[in-house]
Design an enzyme around this catalytic site. Sequence first.
Site, PDB file in Angstrom:
ATOM      1  N   HIS A 440       0.919  -1.133   0.189  1.00 38.81           N
ATOM      2  CA  HIS A 440       0.091   0.036  -0.051  1.00 38.81           C
ATOM      3  C   HIS A 440       0.855   1.093   0.043  1.00 38.81           C
ATOM      4  O   HIS A 440       2.068   1.306   0.260  1.00 38.81           O
ATOM      5  CB  HIS A 440      -1.045  -0.014   1.213  1.00 38.81           C
ATOM      6  CG  HIS A 440      -0.509   0.028   2.598  1.00 38.81           C
ATOM      7  ND1 HIS A 440      -0.107   1.280   3.058  1.00 38.81           N
ATOM      8  CD2 HIS A 440       0.173  -0.896   3.337  1.00 38.81           C
ATOM      9  CE1 HIS A 440       0.525   0.952   4.387  1.00 38.81           C
ATOM     10  NE2 HIS A 440       0.779  -0.321   4.585  1.00 38.81           N
ATOM     11  N   CYS A 459       2.102  -5.009   7.398  1.00 42.03           N
ATOM     12  CA  CYS A 459       1.872  -4.706   5.800  1.00 42.03           C
ATOM     13  C   CYS A 459       3.062  -4.121   5.230  1.00 42.03           C
ATOM     14  O   CYS A 459       4.095  -3.571   6.216  1.00 42.03           O
ATOM     15  CB  CYS A 459       0.817  -3.872   5.565  1.00 42.03           C
ATOM     16  SG  CYS A 459      -0.933  -4.912   5.912  1.00 42.03           S
TER      17      CYS A 459
END
Length: 540
Positions: A440, A459
């Site tokens: 992301h 992440c």
Amino acid sequence: MSSVKGMKPLLIVVVMMLSMSAWAAEQEAVTPLEAALVEQSADRDKTLEAFYAERDWRPVWQDPSTVTAFAEALHTLEGDGLSPSDYRPDALSEAHRRAWGDGEGDPQELADFELRTSHVLLTALRHLQKGKVDPQALDTGWEVPVEPPALDVASLSRHVDARRFEQAFADVRPSYPPYQRLRAGLARYQDIDQQGGWPTLPPLDGLLRPGDVHDAVPFLRERLAVIGEPGLAAADTTILPDAKLVAPDPFTYDEALTEAVERFQERHLLEVDGVVGPDTLAALNVPVGERIDQIRINLERTRWLLHGLPETFVLVDIAGYRVSYYRPNGDIWRSRIVVGQPYRRTPSLRSEITHLTVNPTWTIPPTIRREDVIPKIHRDLGYLERNNIRVLSYSGSELDPRSIDWQDPGKIMLRQEAGPENPLGRVVIRFPNDHMVYLHDTPAQQLFSRQQRAISSGCIRVENVMTLVQLLLDDTDTYRDIRALVAEGETRNVPLESHVPVILHYWTAHVGEEGELSFRPDIYDRDDELLEALDRPLVL
């Protein structure tokens, strides 16, 4: 006519007798050893049985010179970071002599020797192809479902008949450039070790800076020259106006040595400033034997993973803090990343990128919600409004934060709306996995300037993520639409027309395309456990 009819039963009898005779001859052609191989292989490895079935049960190891050639080939596995002693190469000739004696051994004992020796061969091939250590035994979260191709027993049979054992090894070891470069790096460092290694720098009182004059400088120069740092030989002499060559002061930390130190720092993910401080000194003084073990560890990790790769895939190098997108035309796009902290590790896995989320909301994961966010809300309810976070039930209904006991909030979800403060940024690149991780964007762009970037909650934050989005879409119109969606602020899922494989993996040693070795900090403390498993004696 009747005489012709009467001949039919006779013809049938003759045909049957000929068939029985051929069957009997075939049975007589099966030697006692071959019969014992058929009998004993039934209770052993299926690949072993398939190998001998492919050979019509012909033995492999009758000739002692074949055994010798195999033993010699096993010693070459040291070049792959495996331990030849695991496969007992030095015991094979004696085992052959005991089994065969003067050339007439017991068929059952000979079959046992045959199958045991072929089991060694198949074990070595399996270790080369997919690794000696089971990654799931070290990491229960291991999620790489793709298996390497089945062993080609027909090709293997031809190789052993021709005593081409090293070619049989070459056929199964990973053929991808990263593995080959690591093998070359291992050979180079093994040679350095055999030549006596590199010098240890003495302790420093403070920092060693460019321009300093210090007793440690000759050790530093030699240490970097041993690993082939360019520029140091040129720094050993200076051309004066009268064209005479003179040696510089060996104790002066000169410009060429500074540049070599900076390259070393960059490869080892240290602050690139040319200053030899505690961290750089510690990296320089790691013994060559430990670096060899580090290369061996990462060859094993590569065997776990690098097989069956498509032309196009995304590779996330966790310990190296970078992502690479390999394109069908041979181009490789690379960028810096931020990965999980040591206590919230980014997992190793293999999946496929299926879709993008533009202007994503962020449903705060349970661990972060419990350990990080709820304590902040408990201290200050205004935290929710300032960070644009909504409180939801598991069914999705919005809840009044004032009605919740924040010491024990029960079953709630916290969702941060899309916007400039959302930690997922403008876009999320999603792929199915059990760990709820993804690639992301991030508003915290300053984090990418750090050398060591294990600071996320698991992440992967990607620098220049919109360039990766454009490459994944491979469609200018769709990318233009996504840019418009970003500007509008609307949350939208955008499927990829073609799914792109993605691999997340952990390497603490890496060799660049020019052959330069990089060693990264073991941020998740995984190396020691893997080395212990890799060096554990094999039970055959």
